[in-house]
Design a protein around this motif. Structure first.
Motif, PDB file in Angstrom:
ATOM      1  N   GLU A  34       1.461 -14.781   3.286  1.00 12.83           N
ATOM      2  CA  GLU A  34       0.328 -15.102   2.415  1.00 12.83           C
ATOM      3  C   GLU A  34       0.322 -16.589   2.059  1.00 12.83           C
ATOM      4  OE1 GLU A  34      -1.999 -12.980   1.509  1.00 12.83           O
ATOM      5  OE2 GLU A  34      -1.035 -11.270   2.453  1.00 12.83           O
ATOM      6  N   GLY A  91       5.675  -5.993   7.103  1.00 19.07           N
ATOM      7  CA  GLY A  91       5.621  -4.873   8.036  1.00 19.07           C
ATOM      8  C   GLY A  91       6.677  -3.819   7.743  1.00 19.07           C
ATOM      9  N   ILE A 150       4.096   0.719   2.385  1.00 16.45           N
ATOM     10  CA  ILE A 150       4.154  -0.339   3.395  1.00 16.45           C
ATOM     11  C   ILE A 150       3.985  -1.681   2.709  1.00 16.45           C
ATOM     12  CG2 ILE A 150       3.091  -1.304   5.473  1.00 16.45           C
ATOM     13  CD1 ILE A 150       2.095   1.456   6.169  1.00 16.45           C
ATOM     14  N   VAL A 195       0.865  -1.184   0.000  1.00 19.50           N
ATOM     15  CA  VAL A 195       0.000   0.000   0.000  1.00 19.50           C
ATOM     16  C   VAL A 195       0.900   1.231   0.000  1.00 19.50           C
ATOM     17  CG1 VAL A 195      -1.999  -1.088   1.117  1.00 19.50           C
ATOM     18  CG2 VAL A 195      -0.216  -0.071   2.545  1.00 19.50           C
ATOM     19  N   HIS A 196       0.400   2.317  -0.585  1.00 22.87           N
ATOM     20  CA  HIS A 196       1.257   3.501  -0.713  1.00 22.87           C
ATOM     21  C   HIS A 196       0.400   4.738  -0.885  1.00 22.87           C
ATOM     22  CE1 HIS A 196       0.323   3.427  -5.053  1.00 22.87           C
ATOM     23  NE2 HIS A 196       0.372   2.120  -4.900  1.00 22.87           N
ATOM     24  N   ASP A 197       0.982   5.869  -0.536  1.00 22.73           N
ATOM     25  CA  ASP A 197       0.298   7.145  -0.747  1.00 22.73           C
ATOM     26  C   ASP A 197       1.342   8.249  -0.644  1.00 22.73           C
ATOM     27  OD1 ASP A 197      -1.668   9.050  -1.151  1.00 22.73           O
ATOM     28  OD2 ASP A 197      -3.053   8.141   0.266  1.00 22.73           O
ATOM     29  N   VAL A 198       0.959   9.417  -1.119  1.00 31.49           N
ATOM     30  CA  VAL A 198       1.831  10.585  -1.004  1.00 31.49           C
ATOM     31  C   VAL A 198       1.150  11.588  -0.086  1.00 31.49           C
ATOM     32  CG1 VAL A 198       3.062  12.411  -2.243  1.00 31.49           C
ATOM     33  CG2 VAL A 198       2.623  10.215  -3.375  1.00 31.49           C
ATOM     34  N   ILE A 199       1.798  11.915   1.001  1.00 32.27           N
ATOM     35  CA  ILE A 199       1.279  12.891   1.956  1.00 32.27           C
ATOM     36  C   ILE A 199       2.328  13.976   2.124  1.00 32.27           C
ATOM     37  CG2 ILE A 199       0.564  13.281   4.364  1.00 32.27           C
ATOM     38  CD1 ILE A 199      -1.426  11.432   3.244  1.00 32.27           C
ATOM     39  N   GLN A 217       5.698  13.514   0.632  1.00 33.45           N
ATOM     40  CA  GLN A 217       6.501  12.346   1.027  1.00 33.45           C
ATOM     41  C   GLN A 217       5.736  11.080   0.659  1.00 33.45           C
ATOM     42  OE1 GLN A 217       7.727  10.606   5.245  1.00 33.45           O
ATOM     43  NE2 GLN A 217       8.745  12.548   4.860  1.00 33.45           N
ATOM     44  N   ILE A 219       2.784 -12.500   9.575  1.00 29.63           N
ATOM     45  CA  ILE A 219       1.858 -12.607   8.449  1.00 29.63           C
ATOM     46  C   ILE A 219       2.588 -13.167   7.241  1.00 29.63           C
ATOM     47  CG2 ILE A 219       0.405 -11.300   6.843  1.00 29.63           C
ATOM     48  CD1 ILE A 219       0.288  -9.137   9.026  1.00 29.63           C
ATOM     49  N   TYR A 255       8.413  -0.696   6.053  1.00 33.24           N
ATOM     50  CA  TYR A 255       7.858   0.473   5.392  1.00 33.24           C
ATOM     51  C   TYR A 255       8.991   1.349   4.863  1.00 33.24           C
ATOM     52  CZ  TYR A 255       8.340   2.674  10.046  1.00 33.24           C
ATOM     53  OH  TYR A 255       8.799   3.138  11.243  1.00 33.24           O
ATOM     54  N   LEU A 313       4.907   7.309   1.281  1.00 35.57           N
ATOM     55  CA  LEU A 313       5.003   6.261   2.292  1.00 35.57           C
ATOM     56  C   LEU A 313       4.495   4.978   1.662  1.00 35.57           C
ATOM     57  CD1 LEU A 313       5.680   5.543   5.251  1.00 35.57           C
ATOM     58  CD2 LEU A 313       3.280   5.928   5.782  1.00 35.57           C
ATOM     59  N   SER A 323       2.636  -5.049   3.523  1.00 31.84           N
ATOM     60  CA  SER A 323       1.808  -5.559   4.605  1.00 31.84           C
ATOM     61  C   SER A 323       2.211  -6.964   5.036  1.00 31.84           C
ATOM     62  CB  SER A 323       0.335  -5.552   4.185  1.00 31.84           C
ATOM     63  OG  SER A 323       0.159  -6.257   2.982  1.00 31.84           O
TER      64      SER A 323
END
Lengths: 139, 334
Positions: free
Chosen positions: A127, A28, A23, A12-16, A19, A125, A30, A21, A25
């Protein structure tokens, strides 16, 4: 003209605030990217090829040597960490806002944080195997 | 029905047909749970951890079967679903209908169609401590995601219905900071896990208490001596079980999301933080522990971080914590 994309599962990822970020999953771990790394990442999300991203950077910073190697090194790191996988050209990329290149070129670097590993020792975790039921990832 | 669905459904049917089980009802915030189990210890641990909200819940209730080898033999479980102490790690098996998790000691099967979760272990004693401390975490995590909400690994305190979510890596002092707010004008909703309802278009995001108890090590209890009267299970070796919530709590509006940093010797202050720092501290442990619906939980978290003010609670004196947070929440009111 390779094209890469974030792995379809487990990332999972996003720009905030400029920056990135990311991860994983399943482990764990990041990761963070800033500055030129953010622009390269957004280019990848838009479906740009490596050649296009390098060309954009070289156009922006014509006097800076070594840009292709800097970007290749970042992408190699993202591949080694299991964040990116090779993709195919998308004729209709979009939905990602382009961030402007910073005023100065700094080789993008991938921040890697593994401090969740201790937590995952307690609550790990993994899969199921890619071939699915009834095969496990250990087989 | 696929081969996997058939195999999993038959295990669940076999578990549901076990007779003579103990039954209990419990609420974890808005989530009502009907528990059927074959060990009295399960009833005790569920009822000890549960907390009923003040407001009536509109959530559909969840049925949970907590069984051991006493009523469902391990050899009745197909190999991919059978916990194996010799095999490290966790298998996550997801089909259109079921979400399953298998680790060395536990099997979880969550069935979307019947809103039922099976939790199977060899015995009550075989369950690791981190799991026993939060007895239905997997089930609650799954049910929250199924209903559009998300469990967050964070503490929560509120003042007059306005809440701040307190994030931080393990060991940063989330539980201690939250417990410093007990017996103050603040309401404590969570010390490690809370339930977040993301904002609908016409409402604010809200946060719910899930567990009525917290876990603190001896050092934290020594720092906050008033907690001694709240200790339910004393365990100096690991963490003691502490009563966290006295009165049925109400959900609170999420006013801010905060990091916790330590400022030894200083006065406790609440200042601004970068949103990316808050996300970096809040997200990895929540995602790593969730085992289900990572993308959904990630969207809930990034949505919160984008819409809520980001704070840094710089914890110096623990005695200052309630007032500093109360003032910051009051100042944030529109």
């Amino acid at each position: 003209m390779p094209i890469f994309r974030p792995r379809a599962t487990g990332v999972v990822h996003d720009v905030i605030e400029g920056q990135v970020l990311i991860i994983r999953s399943d482990t764990g771990a990041y990761y963070s990217l800033e500055g030129t790394g953010t622009v390269v990442w957004e280019g990848i999300l838009r479906g740009q090829s490596m050649d296009d991203i390098v060309a954009g950077a070289e156009h922006q910073f014509p006097d800076v040597p070594g840009i292709p190697a800097d970007i290749r090194s970042l992408v190699d790191g993202l591949l080694a960490e299991g964040i990116l996988e090779e993709g195919v050209a998308d004729s209709s990329p979009g939905g990602v806002t382009a961030t402007l290149w910073p005023a100065q070129w700094e080789a993008p670097s991938l921040g890697i944080f593994n401090d969740m590993k201790d937590l995952l020792l307690f609550d790990p975790i993994h899969e199921v195997g890619p071939e699915g039921w009834p095969h496990t990832a250990h087989e | 029905m696929s081969e996997a669905d058939r195999a999993i459904a038959s295990v669940l049917a076999r578990a549901a047909s076990v007779e003579g089980l103990l039954t209990a009802s419990a609420s974890f915030g808005p989530i009502g749970v009907e528990v059927s189990c074959d060990e009295m210890g399960f009833v005790t641990s569920v009822q000890l951890a549960a907390v009923t909200e003040r407001t009536k819940s509109s959530w559909p209730s969840l049925r949970v079967l907590m069984l051991t080898e006493r009523s469902l033999a391990a050899d009745r479980l197909p190999a991919p679903l059978r916990p194996d102490p010799a095999q490290a790690g966790v298998r996550v098996i997801t089909t259109d209908r079921f979400a399953c998790l298998v680790n060395q000691q536990l099997l979880w099967i969550a069935d979307r169609d019947s809103a039922t979760v099976l939790r199977w272990s060899v015995s009550e004693d075989s369950v690791p401590e981190w799991e026993a401390m939060r007895p239905l975490r997997y089930a609650l995590n799954w049910w929250a995601a199924e209903n559009g909400s998300a469990l967050l690994h964070a503490g929560v305190v509120a003042y007059n219905g306005d809440a701040v979510i307190l994030t931080g890596k393990g060991g940063t002092g989330k539980s201690t900071t939250v417990c410093a707010c007990l017996e103050s004008s603040l309401d404590v909703l969570a010390d490690d896990y809370c339930l977040v309802d993301p904002a609908a278009s016409d409402s604010d995001a809200t946060v719910h208490a899930l567990f009525g108890v917290g876990h603190l090590d001896t050092r934290a209890i020594d720092m906050l001596p008033f907690l001694r009267s709240r200790v339910l299970v004393d365990d100096p070796e690991t963490k003691s079980l502490v009563r966290l919530i006295d009165e049925p709590p109400a959900p609170a509006r999420i006013t801010a999301i905060a990091t916790i940093t330590r400022a030894p010797g200083a006065q406790t202050r609440v200042g601004p933080a970068s949103r990316s720092d808050v996300l970096r501290l809040a997200a990895p442990s929540t995602i790593a522990q969730s085992n289900v619906a990572h993308d959904h939980i990630w969207r809930v978290m990034t949505g919160l971080v984008r819409t809520c003010p980001a704070w840094d609670v710089q914890v110096g004196s623990l005695a200052d914590v309630p007032l500093a947070i109360r003032d910051a929440l009051r100042d944030q009111r529109p």
